[in-house]
Every structure is written in C-alpha cells, then in structure tokens.
Design a protein around this motif. Structure first.
Motif, PDB file in Angstrom:
ATOM      1  N   THR A  33      -6.252   3.728   9.078  1.00  0.00           N
ATOM      2  CA  THR A  33      -7.480   3.240   8.454  1.00  0.00           C
ATOM      3  C   THR A  33      -8.388   2.645   9.528  1.00  0.00           C
ATOM      4  O   THR A  33      -7.959   1.810  10.325  1.00  0.00           O
ATOM      5  CB  THR A  33      -7.162   2.170   7.391  1.00  0.00           C
ATOM      6  OG1 THR A  33      -6.272   2.750   6.424  1.00  0.00           O
ATOM      7  CG2 THR A  33      -8.413   1.696   6.679  1.00  0.00           C
ATOM      8  N   ILE A  34      -9.607   3.122   9.574  1.00  0.00           N
ATOM      9  CA  ILE A  34     -10.568   2.604  10.546  1.00  0.00           C
ATOM     10  C   ILE A  34     -11.569   1.727   9.808  1.00  0.00           C
ATOM     11  O   ILE A  34     -12.213   2.169   8.850  1.00  0.00           O
ATOM     12  CB  ILE A  34     -11.308   3.760  11.264  1.00  0.00           C
ATOM     13  CG1 ILE A  34     -10.280   4.652  11.973  1.00  0.00           C
ATOM     14  CG2 ILE A  34     -12.331   3.209  12.249  1.00  0.00           C
ATOM     15  CD1 ILE A  34     -10.852   5.959  12.473  1.00  0.00           C
ATOM     16  N   GLU A  35     -11.663   0.489  10.247  1.00  0.00           N
ATOM     17  CA  GLU A  35     -12.589  -0.420   9.576  1.00  0.00           C
ATOM     18  C   GLU A  35     -14.001  -0.187  10.107  1.00  0.00           C
ATOM     19  O   GLU A  35     -14.243  -0.197  11.313  1.00  0.00           O
ATOM     20  CB  GLU A  35     -12.148  -1.871   9.811  1.00  0.00           C
ATOM     21  CG  GLU A  35     -10.959  -2.246   8.951  1.00  0.00           C
ATOM     22  CD  GLU A  35     -10.435  -3.649   9.233  1.00  0.00           C
ATOM     23  OE1 GLU A  35     -11.234  -4.496   9.664  1.00  0.00           O
ATOM     24  OE2 GLU A  35      -9.227  -3.859   9.024  1.00  0.00           O
ATOM     25  N   MET A  36     -14.916   0.046   9.169  1.00  0.00           N
ATOM     26  CA  MET A  36     -16.307   0.269   9.550  1.00  0.00           C
ATOM     27  C   MET A  36     -17.068  -1.013   9.228  1.00  0.00           C
ATOM     28  O   MET A  36     -16.902  -1.567   8.142  1.00  0.00           O
ATOM     29  CB  MET A  36     -16.894   1.432   8.749  1.00  0.00           C
ATOM     30  CG  MET A  36     -16.073   2.706   8.817  1.00  0.00           C
ATOM     31  SD  MET A  36     -16.075   3.463  10.444  1.00  0.00           S
ATOM     32  CE  MET A  36     -17.659   4.284  10.413  1.00  0.00           C
ATOM     33  N   GLN A  37     -17.891  -1.417  10.174  1.00  0.00           N
ATOM     34  CA  GLN A  37     -18.543  -2.708  10.004  1.00  0.00           C
ATOM     35  C   GLN A  37     -19.477  -2.773   8.798  1.00  0.00           C
ATOM     36  O   GLN A  37     -19.405  -3.712   8.015  1.00  0.00           O
ATOM     37  CB  GLN A  37     -19.304  -3.070  11.263  1.00  0.00           C
ATOM     38  CG  GLN A  37     -19.285  -4.552  11.503  1.00  0.00           C
ATOM     39  CD  GLN A  37     -19.716  -4.888  12.911  1.00  0.00           C
ATOM     40  OE1 GLN A  37     -20.020  -4.008  13.712  1.00  0.00           O
ATOM     41  NE2 GLN A  37     -19.770  -6.165  13.220  1.00  0.00           N
ATOM     42  N   ALA A  62     -17.774   1.448   3.979  1.00  0.00           N
ATOM     43  CA  ALA A  62     -16.399   1.396   3.493  1.00  0.00           C
ATOM     44  C   ALA A  62     -15.460   1.918   4.583  1.00  0.00           C
ATOM     45  O   ALA A  62     -15.845   2.760   5.400  1.00  0.00           O
ATOM     46  CB  ALA A  62     -16.264   2.254   2.242  1.00  0.00           C
ATOM     47  N   ASP A  63     -14.220   1.419   4.608  1.00  0.00           N
ATOM     48  CA  ASP A  63     -13.236   1.877   5.586  1.00  0.00           C
ATOM     49  C   ASP A  63     -13.009   3.378   5.413  1.00  0.00           C
ATOM     50  O   ASP A  63     -13.099   3.905   4.317  1.00  0.00           O
ATOM     51  CB  ASP A  63     -11.894   1.155   5.375  1.00  0.00           C
ATOM     52  CG  ASP A  63     -12.024  -0.337   5.642  1.00  0.00           C
ATOM     53  OD1 ASP A  63     -13.075  -0.748   6.190  1.00  0.00           O
ATOM     54  OD2 ASP A  63     -11.089  -1.068   5.304  1.00  0.00           O
ATOM     55  N   ILE A  64     -12.710   4.050   6.534  1.00  0.00           N
ATOM     56  CA  ILE A  64     -12.364   5.459   6.401  1.00  0.00           C
ATOM     57  C   ILE A  64     -10.936   5.670   6.910  1.00  0.00           C
ATOM     58  O   ILE A  64     -10.431   4.890   7.709  1.00  0.00           O
ATOM     59  CB  ILE A  64     -13.330   6.399   7.172  1.00  0.00           C
ATOM     60  CG1 ILE A  64     -13.394   6.033   8.661  1.00  0.00           C
ATOM     61  CG2 ILE A  64     -14.699   6.364   6.551  1.00  0.00           C
ATOM     62  CD1 ILE A  64     -14.107   7.068   9.496  1.00  0.00           C
ATOM     63  N   THR A  65     -10.260   6.711   6.389  1.00  0.00           N
ATOM     64  CA  THR A  65      -8.906   7.013   6.828  1.00  0.00           C
ATOM     65  C   THR A  65      -8.872   8.383   7.488  1.00  0.00           C
ATOM     66  O   THR A  65      -9.526   9.322   7.029  1.00  0.00           O
ATOM     67  CB  THR A  65      -7.908   7.009   5.654  1.00  0.00           C
ATOM     68  OG1 THR A  65      -8.343   7.965   4.681  1.00  0.00           O
ATOM     69  CG2 THR A  65      -7.814   5.639   4.989  1.00  0.00           C
ATOM     70  N   CYS A 118       1.494   4.794  12.675  1.00  0.00           N
ATOM     71  CA  CYS A 118       0.809   4.556  11.397  1.00  0.00           C
ATOM     72  C   CYS A 118       1.666   3.715  10.444  1.00  0.00           C
ATOM     73  O   CYS A 118       1.284   3.481   9.293  1.00  0.00           O
ATOM     74  CB  CYS A 118       0.441   5.877  10.735  1.00  0.00           C
ATOM     75  SG  CYS A 118       1.864   6.920  10.348  1.00  0.00           S
ATOM     76  N   THR A 165       0.840  -1.200   0.000  1.00  0.00           N
ATOM     77  CA  THR A 165       0.000   0.000   0.000  1.00  0.00           C
ATOM     78  C   THR A 165       0.874   1.249   0.000  1.00  0.00           C
ATOM     79  O   THR A 165       0.409   2.328  -0.316  1.00  0.00           O
ATOM     80  CB  THR A 165      -0.881   0.058   1.268  1.00  0.00           C
ATOM     81  OG1 THR A 165      -0.034  -0.042   2.412  1.00  0.00           O
ATOM     82  CG2 THR A 165      -1.887  -1.054   1.268  1.00  0.00           C
ATOM     83  N   TYR A 202      -1.503   8.042   7.827  1.00  0.00           N
ATOM     84  CA  TYR A 202      -2.914   8.025   8.192  1.00  0.00           C
ATOM     85  C   TYR A 202      -3.258   6.670   8.810  1.00  0.00           C
ATOM     86  O   TYR A 202      -2.527   5.700   8.663  1.00  0.00           O
ATOM     87  CB  TYR A 202      -3.801   8.290   6.960  1.00  0.00           C
ATOM     88  CG  TYR A 202      -3.546   7.316   5.824  1.00  0.00           C
ATOM     89  CD1 TYR A 202      -4.185   6.076   5.797  1.00  0.00           C
ATOM     90  CD2 TYR A 202      -2.659   7.625   4.794  1.00  0.00           C
ATOM     91  CE1 TYR A 202      -3.930   5.168   4.776  1.00  0.00           C
ATOM     92  CE2 TYR A 202      -2.405   6.727   3.777  1.00  0.00           C
ATOM     93  CZ  TYR A 202      -3.037   5.505   3.778  1.00  0.00           C
ATOM     94  OH  TYR A 202      -2.776   4.601   2.777  1.00  0.00           O
TER      95      TYR A 202
END
Ligand SMILES: [Zn+2]
Length: 280
Positions: free
Chosen positions: A85-89, A92-95, A78, A32, A83
């Motif tokens: 990355t927060i995984e949302m259940q 979509a993931d947000i950063t 990080c 990435t 940044y």
C-alpha cells in the motif's frame, strides 16, 4: 447502543435462551488479512495438512510457516498481503502487487511444497466450492476436517468467494453471512437468540431462499431467530410477527399488530398485513 425503553418486566420461556448474539453487517475480524476461511478456522486445518506433506517434513516446515499472518513462511516484503500500500498525500492510498512475491504472499520455498499438485497459494485462489470439491476427493481425516469447516460457508450461499479473499472486500451482507456460517460450525453452542438487522439487503431472490434455509437450520438446532425486516418473502415465513408502525420515522414506533402471518393479514390498520395478504 441506544438506551433501552422502560419496561416493567420480561417474560416468556426465558430458560430457552442462554446467549444473545447481534449479527450486524460490520466487517469480520480486525486484521486486514482476515478472510472467511480464517474466520471459520478452515485455514488452520489447511495449514496443518500442508505441514503434514512429505515436502514440508523434509524442510522442517510447521503449520505456522504456511500462515500469512505471522513471520516464517510469508513474504517478508509485503508481510503476507501480496500487495504494497502506497500512501498518497492528497489522494486515497493505492495498492500495487508486491514485487518480491508477485502477489503470491509467500516465500518461494514455501510455494514449492505441494499437496496433490497444488501449493498453498493455489488453494487461496480457489473458491470455497472448488476447495470443498478438491479436498472431498480424498478421504483422509485431515481433508474431512477442512471440508467440515468450509461447508457452512457454502451452505449460506458464499461458495463463490475465494479462500484467500480479503474480508475488507466483502459486502455488508456477505460479512453477515460469514458470521451466520460460523454459528453452524459451532455445534455445541448453547441456545442463543440471534438478532439479524435486515439480512436480505442487496440479496437476490434465490439467495434469500438459501438464507431462509439457514435460519431454519439455526432454529432446528434449538436457537431462536429474531429478524428486523421489510421484505415480505421473509416476513411471511415467520412464526410470529411484531408489526411496528404505522408509518416510518416519527410517525411510527407503535405496536400495530402481533401474531402469526394469518393474524396480521386480518388487522385493518396494518400495512404489513395488506401486503402480506398477497404473499400468503
Ligand atoms: Zn510479497
């Protein structure tokens, strides 16, 4: 890939080709954190330059401390991304910017090391063209190595991209041109057949001209370029055209005409020939 058709033989000046390279629009690198500058190894040379500064020597930093790909000087929070990355259940993931380094990707101490008033993060924020200008101002041998690695990216029309720009944010066409640039960086490459699938997709007319110059350069280096293309401005530049058709999809797939652009225009059944006539 798809199974090839059945052929009796393959003939021609085959000794002119040692390798075949299919240049698609898939992302460069799997990491990435990969970007155009790391792909062309330009960032390796930039890290070496920083390790050679007075400030880095005093602190005992090596080139790897200036990497955002490995532990050492990068921000531990990080892992050098800048940044989180927060995984949302259910979404979509947000950063969000990293709170530890404030998006600057490195530990504070590393950012204190400067080369001509710029730290490593400042360099990552420069565009390719800005960095070429900045490093060209010095005639040191390490600076020259950096410019030499960056120049091909500018030559294929990617000078506007930031040094640290994540490759995941590049378009398919941009990824393809980064790969093209990497072929120029390899001057000792054996004669290669480069196959490009619709390289002009999404390109502005001016960028197409830049791309054509790049193809000419590959050819002058002794390589062969095969382009699958619908764009007449590209087709008219070819030495040899293979017109497949006459229609698209199931109504196509047959050899309609082959030859120089001029020879294609006189072929009555070739649609390509009809459109090509206006371009010549
Ligand atoms: Zn961080």
């Amino acid at each position: 890939g798809d199974a090839p058709g059945t052929f009796r033989r393959l003939e021609g000046d085959l000794h002119r080709i040692k390798n075949v390279e299919f240049v698609d629009q898939n992302p460069i690198g799997k990491s990435t954190r990969s970007n155009p500058a790391t792909y062309l190894k330009a960032f390796d040379e930039i890290r070496k330059l920083y390790a050679s500064t007075q400030g880095a020597k005093q602190m005992g930093y090596t080139a790897s401390d200036f990497s955002f790909n490995s532990d050492g000087g990068r921000c531990e929070e990080c892992k050098g991304d800048g940044y989180i990355t927060i995984e949302m259940q259910f979404m979509a993931d947000i950063t969000v910017p990293c709170e530890s380094c404030h998006g600057k990707r490195y530990q504070k101490e590393i950012l204190e090391v400067e080369y001509r008033g710029k730290n490593i993060y400042d360099i990552l924020e420069m565009t390719i063209d800005q960095a070429i200008e900045f490093f060209s101002e010095s005639d040191g041998s390490q600076e020259k190595r950096i410019v030499k690695r960056l120049r091909p990216l500018s030559d294929v029309g990617l000078g506007y991209i930031k040094i640290g720009q994540n490759s995941s944010s590049l378009s398919g066409g941009e990824n393809q041109r980064v790969k093209l640039a990497s072929f120029f960086a390899d001057e000792k490459a054996e004669p290669t057949l480069y196959i490009f699938d619709e390289p002009t997709t999404g390109l502005h007319f001016h960028d197409i001209a830049t791309l054509m110059k790049s193809f000419d350069r590959l050819i002058s280096l002794g390589h062969t370029v095969l382009i699958i293309e619908h764009n007449m401005d590209v087709i008219k530049c070819a030495d040899h055209i293979i017109d497949i058709g006459p229609e698209g999809g199931d109504a196509g797939g047959n050899l309609v005409a082959t030859g120089t652009p001029e020879e294609i225009t006189v072929c009555e059944t070739s649609y390509t020939g009809k459109f090509l006539k206006d371009k010549l």
